[in-house]
Design a protein around this motif. Structure first.
Motif, short mmCIF file in Angstrom:
data_model
loop_
_atom_site.label_atom_id
_atom_site.label_comp_id
_atom_site.label_asym_id
_atom_site.label_seq_id
_atom_site.Cartn_x
_atom_site.Cartn_y
_atom_site.Cartn_z
N MET A 266 0.83 -1.20 0.00
CA MET A 266 0.00 0.00 0.00
C MET A 266 0.86 1.25 0.00
SD MET A 266 -2.92 -1.07 2.71
CE MET A 266 -2.10 -2.28 3.70
N SER A 267 1.91 1.26 0.84
CA SER A 267 2.71 2.48 0.93
C SER A 267 3.37 2.80 -0.40
CB SER A 267 3.75 2.34 2.03
OG SER A 267 4.63 1.29 1.74
N GLU A 268 3.73 1.76 -1.15
CA GLU A 268 4.39 2.04 -2.43
C GLU A 268 3.40 2.45 -3.50
OE1 GLU A 268 7.30 -0.88 -3.61
OE2 GLU A 268 7.74 -1.32 -1.52
N LEU A 269 2.14 1.98 -3.37
CA LEU A 269 1.13 2.43 -4.32
C LEU A 269 0.79 3.90 -4.09
CD1 LEU A 269 -1.55 -0.30 -4.90
CD2 LEU A 269 0.45 0.28 -6.22
N ARG A 270 0.81 4.33 -2.80
CA ARG A 270 0.50 5.73 -2.51
C ARG A 270 1.48 6.64 -3.23
NH1 ARG A 270 0.50 4.00 3.23
NH2 ARG A 270 -1.49 2.95 3.50
N VAL A 271 2.74 6.22 -3.30
CA VAL A 271 3.74 7.05 -3.98
C VAL A 271 3.40 7.21 -5.45
CG1 VAL A 271 6.20 7.24 -4.47
CG2 VAL A 271 5.46 6.25 -2.33
N LEU A 272 2.74 6.21 -6.03
CA LEU A 272 2.42 6.27 -7.46
C LEU A 272 1.28 7.23 -7.76
CD1 LEU A 272 2.54 2.55 -8.63
CD2 LEU A 272 4.29 4.29 -8.80
N LEU A 273 0.51 7.60 -6.74
CA LEU A 273 -0.62 8.49 -7.00
C LEU A 273 -0.12 9.91 -7.24
CD1 LEU A 273 -3.03 7.19 -4.23
CD2 LEU A 273 -3.11 6.69 -6.66
N PRO A 274 -0.76 10.64 -8.17
CA PRO A 274 -0.26 11.99 -8.49
C PRO A 274 -0.29 12.93 -7.29
CG PRO A 274 -2.32 11.49 -9.66
CD PRO A 274 -1.86 10.22 -9.03
N GLN A 275 -1.25 12.76 -6.36
CA GLN A 275 -1.35 13.70 -5.25
C GLN A 275 -0.26 13.49 -4.20
OE1 GLN A 275 -3.65 11.45 -6.24
NE2 GLN A 275 -5.10 10.92 -4.63
N SER A 276 0.58 12.48 -4.39
CA SER A 276 1.63 12.26 -3.39
C SER A 276 2.78 13.25 -3.54
CB SER A 276 2.19 10.84 -3.52
OG SER A 276 2.94 10.72 -4.70
N LYS A 277 2.86 13.90 -4.69
CA LYS A 277 4.00 14.80 -4.94
C LYS A 277 3.86 16.10 -4.14
CE LYS A 277 5.47 12.10 -8.35
NZ LYS A 277 4.66 10.97 -7.85
N VAL A 278 4.99 16.59 -3.63
CA VAL A 278 5.01 17.89 -2.96
C VAL A 278 5.18 18.96 -4.03
CG1 VAL A 278 6.25 19.34 -1.34
CG2 VAL A 278 5.94 16.93 -0.85
N LYS A 279 4.27 19.95 -4.04
CA LYS A 279 4.28 20.94 -5.13
C LYS A 279 4.84 22.28 -4.67
CE LYS A 279 0.06 18.83 -6.77
NZ LYS A 279 -0.54 18.37 -5.52
N HIS A 280 5.58 22.91 -5.51
CA HIS A 280 6.03 24.30 -5.35
C HIS A 280 6.48 24.59 -3.92
CE1 HIS A 280 4.34 24.70 -9.27
NE2 HIS A 280 3.13 24.43 -8.84
N LEU A 281 7.48 23.92 -3.48
CA LEU A 281 7.86 24.03 -2.08
C LEU A 281 8.20 25.46 -1.64
CD1 LEU A 281 8.27 22.60 0.53
CD2 LEU A 281 10.56 21.96 -0.20
N PRO A 282 9.04 26.22 -2.37
CA PRO A 282 9.41 27.55 -1.86
C PRO A 282 8.20 28.47 -1.69
CG PRO A 282 10.81 26.91 -3.70
CD PRO A 282 9.69 25.93 -3.65
N GLU A 283 7.28 28.49 -2.69
CA GLU A 283 6.11 29.36 -2.60
C GLU A 283 5.23 28.96 -1.41
OE1 GLU A 283 4.04 29.28 -6.33
OE2 GLU A 283 5.98 29.20 -7.36
N ALA A 284 4.98 27.65 -1.32
CA ALA A 284 4.10 27.16 -0.25
C ALA A 284 4.69 27.52 1.11
CB ALA A 284 3.89 25.67 -0.39
N ALA A 285 6.01 27.35 1.25
CA ALA A 285 6.65 27.65 2.53
C ALA A 285 6.53 29.15 2.83
CB ALA A 285 8.11 27.23 2.48
N HIS A 286 6.64 29.94 1.79
CA HIS A 286 6.56 31.39 1.96
C HIS A 286 5.17 31.79 2.48
CE1 HIS A 286 7.64 35.52 1.24
NE2 HIS A 286 6.52 35.71 0.56
N GLU A 287 4.14 31.20 1.82
CA GLU A 287 2.77 31.50 2.23
C GLU A 287 2.54 31.13 3.69
OE1 GLU A 287 0.10 29.56 -0.43
OE2 GLU A 287 1.01 30.57 -2.14
N ALA A 288 2.96 29.90 4.03
CA ALA A 288 2.68 29.40 5.38
C ALA A 288 3.48 30.20 6.42
CB ALA A 288 3.04 27.92 5.47
N GLY A 289 4.67 30.60 6.06
CA GLY A 289 5.52 31.28 7.02
C GLY A 289 5.02 32.68 7.37
N ASP A 290 4.38 33.34 6.41
CA ASP A 290 3.95 34.73 6.67
C ASP A 290 2.67 34.79 7.46
OD1 ASP A 290 6.08 35.81 5.50
OD2 ASP A 290 5.22 35.80 3.48
#
Lengths: 180, 473
Positions: free
Chosen positions: B449-473
């Motif tokens: 199961m854990s390896e199938l989860r990785v195959l799903l498109p929603q498992s990817k972390v998107k746009h890390l710098p922007e997201a971190a910026h938003e959350a940090g402010d």
């Protein structure tokens, strides 16, 4: 050592790996060091975000493999030269090319066993009890579809009120106070 | 390749990136988890499962009967005699261990090559490895005649002051196969720990919670643990790859180091390894097709998996065909009278029929795998996998028996005829393998199961710098 009591930490639930990673990065930047992320699948970005860049499993595996190789080669040499020398068609007792194959197999055997059990040991497993299992949403989701960030009470920055406010600012799905 | 084979509206193509997706669309972390864990955690075991277990269990009884009689009477109940001292036991040993190799190949080599399509099938391919090694490992033990002294194979200080002979490939085999069994079990179990954690958290019954809780070792999905875990998995894969190649190489040394014509050849190691992978993939298909049908896993083990496995079979089949061709060529090119006769006898002697069965099953019929229609047709792939498994069994039969029954001296020629106990033991191990497999698919997560989860498109972390910026402010 007495069993610890009180608060283990604050557990914030997130709905995606992206928001978890962002929250983890922000916490690390804020100076948090005693914190951990919990994901249902390996998420390298979250590990990087909390400053976990490298581990020592490969080094341990290398040491294990070399030990296996040396142990078997010495055993074969000792058996064939001292313990039980056999003259097979006049071949030398120290016929090292023939010893390579079992030594090779034992390299892999020991390396594999140290990789597996060394990994478990470095993770502190087996650990059937952990305070986080007391959190109901952790029990139902951490291993299937939810993402968690835990700020631990061991961190000097920890304070029930301020840390909760800090987490609230990152819009988690929920925040739970976890007891030992 | 993918863009040519698949149309743009194909559901197996990601509409945004155009990449080939391995799991059918529409799955979420939750649906994947539920679909797989339900098979294990359901209170309603399918009747078909009980029926299958019962039949397989009956065949295991046959095995136990054969073994009991063997232990009472000795190996004389088999068709073994001089000159053929290696009969069914060694044929079955090599066949079973070869079947195991595809499991390691799928789990280790395809992991190293980042072939993510393997994630759906690697768990039960690994289970197949272990159960095949169980069946394989039994044969040399019962073949030695006094299996209760089997521990003499290992070097240990004993009151007889006797030590094993490390110059013999037969002893190398002991270390190769025992290492292979150990590493396969460890790799399988380590790979299962996160899924056991999932099952522990989802189990409703106290027995299930206790059982899976014990096996999960307290896994809680910490990313630090995940990183060490991933490293250890990669290392185990990296170690299992040379291991699997060495195991069948060492087994081929059992033959190639001897001076029997038909055995004494340098092509054996690569040709044995390719043959092992060939039969192993066939066995994976034999198992996957009924399982995906029975448990409705068609969107996790897709036609694309069958297609890919068909291609691997075709490739390894061609390597094996090259091996056969090279053996024939070398027997002629060596200009050795004995080699020449061994192969003439193999093709046209009294047991020549076995060679032609082998050629038909392993070389002629698998050429149909060139056709995309055959590779993506479930029924035809099942038949093809059975044909290849049969062919690979005959390959080992040809190598063992037709090389031995007529050697240098015509006065010592003989023949080989398997007895009912030979057949009973072989069929019994098929039953044991199936029996263990039935237990596995019911009580353990057969798809990671854990390896199938990785195959799903929603498992990817998107746009890390922007997201971190938003959350940090």
């Amino acid at each position: 050592m007495p069993f610890p009591e009180g608060v283990y930490g604050l557990l914030a639930e997130f709905d995606s790996a992206t928001s978890l990673t962002a929250a983890a990065a922000a916490s690390y930047k804020d100076g948090w060091r005693r914190l951990d992320c919990y994901t249902p699948y390996p998420c390298e970005e979250a590990a990087e975000a909390i400053g976990f860049h490298r581990n020592y499993v490969p080094l341990l595996t290398l040491v294990g493999g070399l030990m296996g190789c040396v142990a078997m080669f010495l055993l074969e040499t000792w058996i064939n030269i001292w313990a039980y020398p056999l003259n097979i068609a006049g071949r030398p007792y120290y016929s090292w090319p023939a010893f390579v194959v079992p030594a090779y197999e034992w390299t892999i055997l020991w390396a594999g066993l140290t990789a597996a059990f060394g990994m478990l040991a470095m993770c502190g497993l087996p650990a059937p009890y952990h305070p986080l299992f007391n959190a109901p949403n952790f029990r139902t989701g951490a291993t299937s579809d939810k993402f968690f960030l835990c700020l631990e009470a061991r961190d000097p920055k920890f304070s029930l009120v301020e840390s909760r406010a800090f987490l609230e600012a990152m819009h988690p799905v929920s925040i739970v106070e976890v007891e030992y | 390749m993918a863009t040519r084979d698949l149309s743009t509206n194909d559901p197996m193509l990601d509409p945004i990136t155009g990449e080939v997706v391995v799991i059918a669309p529409g799955h979420s972390f939750k649906s994947v988890t539920e679909k797989i864990s339900r098979i294990v955690l359901t209170a309603h075991t399918p009747v078909g499962w009980f029926f299958g277990l019962l039949v397989a269990g009956g065949v295991v009884m046959l095995l136990l009967t054969c073994l009991t009689w063997l232990f009472l009477k000795g190996v004389g109940i088999w068709g073994l005699d001089i000159p053929v001292g290696w009969g069914f036991a060694i044929v079955n040993f090599v066949w079973w261990i070869g079947i195991g190799h595809a499991g390691t190949l799928i789990s280790a080599i395809l992991l190293l090559f980042k072939q993510t399509w393997r994630n759906s099938i690697n768990r039960f391919a690994e289970a197949m490895t272990i159960f095949a090694v169980v069946c394989a490992g039994m044969f040399p033990l019962i073949h030695v005649g006094r299996p209760w002294l089997g521990y003499w194979l290992f070097p240990y200080p004993n009151s007889m002051s006797v030590w094993p002979q490390f110059r013999s490939p037969l002893l190398w085999d002991v270390f190769a196969v025992s290492t292979y069994a150990t590493i396969s079990v460890v790799f399988w179990y380590i790979g299962m720990i996160p899924d056991l954690g999932t099952l522990r958290d989802r189990a409703k019954t106290p027995v299930g919670q206790y059982f899976f809780g014990l096996l999960a070792l307290g896994w809680r999905g910490s990313v630090r643990h995940w990183m060490r875990y991933e490293t250890a998995s990669l290392l185990l894969a990296g170690l299992a790859t040379p291991l699997v190649l060495s195991v069948h190489t060492v087994i081929s040394f059992d033959f190639a180091v001897a001076i029997i014509p038909g055995w004494h050849t340098t092509i054996f190691p690569p040709y044995f390894v390719a043959g092992a992978v060939y039969s192993g993939f066939a066995m994976v298909i034999t198992l996957a097709i009924p399982i995906r049908k029975f448990y409705h896993l068609e969107d996790l083990i897709t036609i694309r998996h069958l297609d890919n496995m068909g291609k691997v079979m075709l490739t390894t089949g061609l390597i094996v065909a090259y091996g056969y061709g090279m053996e024939l060529f070398m027997s002629w090119y060596s200009a050795s009278h004995w080699e020449y006769f061994a192969f003439w006898n193999r093709l046209f002697g009294p047991m020549g029929w076995s060679y032609w069965v082998l050629i038909t099953c392993n070389i002629a019929l698998p050429q149909f795998l060139w056709s995309r229609y055959v590779r993506t047709h479930v029924g035809l792939m099942f038949i093809m996998s059975i044909i290849v498994n049969t062919g690979m069994w005959f390959e080992r039969f040809v190598i063992v028996v037709t090389s031995l029954y007529r050697d240098y001296l015509p006065s010592s020629w003989g023949t080989y005829r398997a007895t009912r106990w030979d057949y009973g033991t072989f069929i019994g191990t098929l039953g044991l393998f199936t029996f263990l497999f039935f237990l596995f698919i019911r009580f353990l997560p057969m798809i990671p199961m854990s390896e199938l989860r990785v195959l799903l498109p929603q498992s990817k972390v998107k746009h890390l710098p922007e997201a971190a910026h938003e959350a940090g402010d």
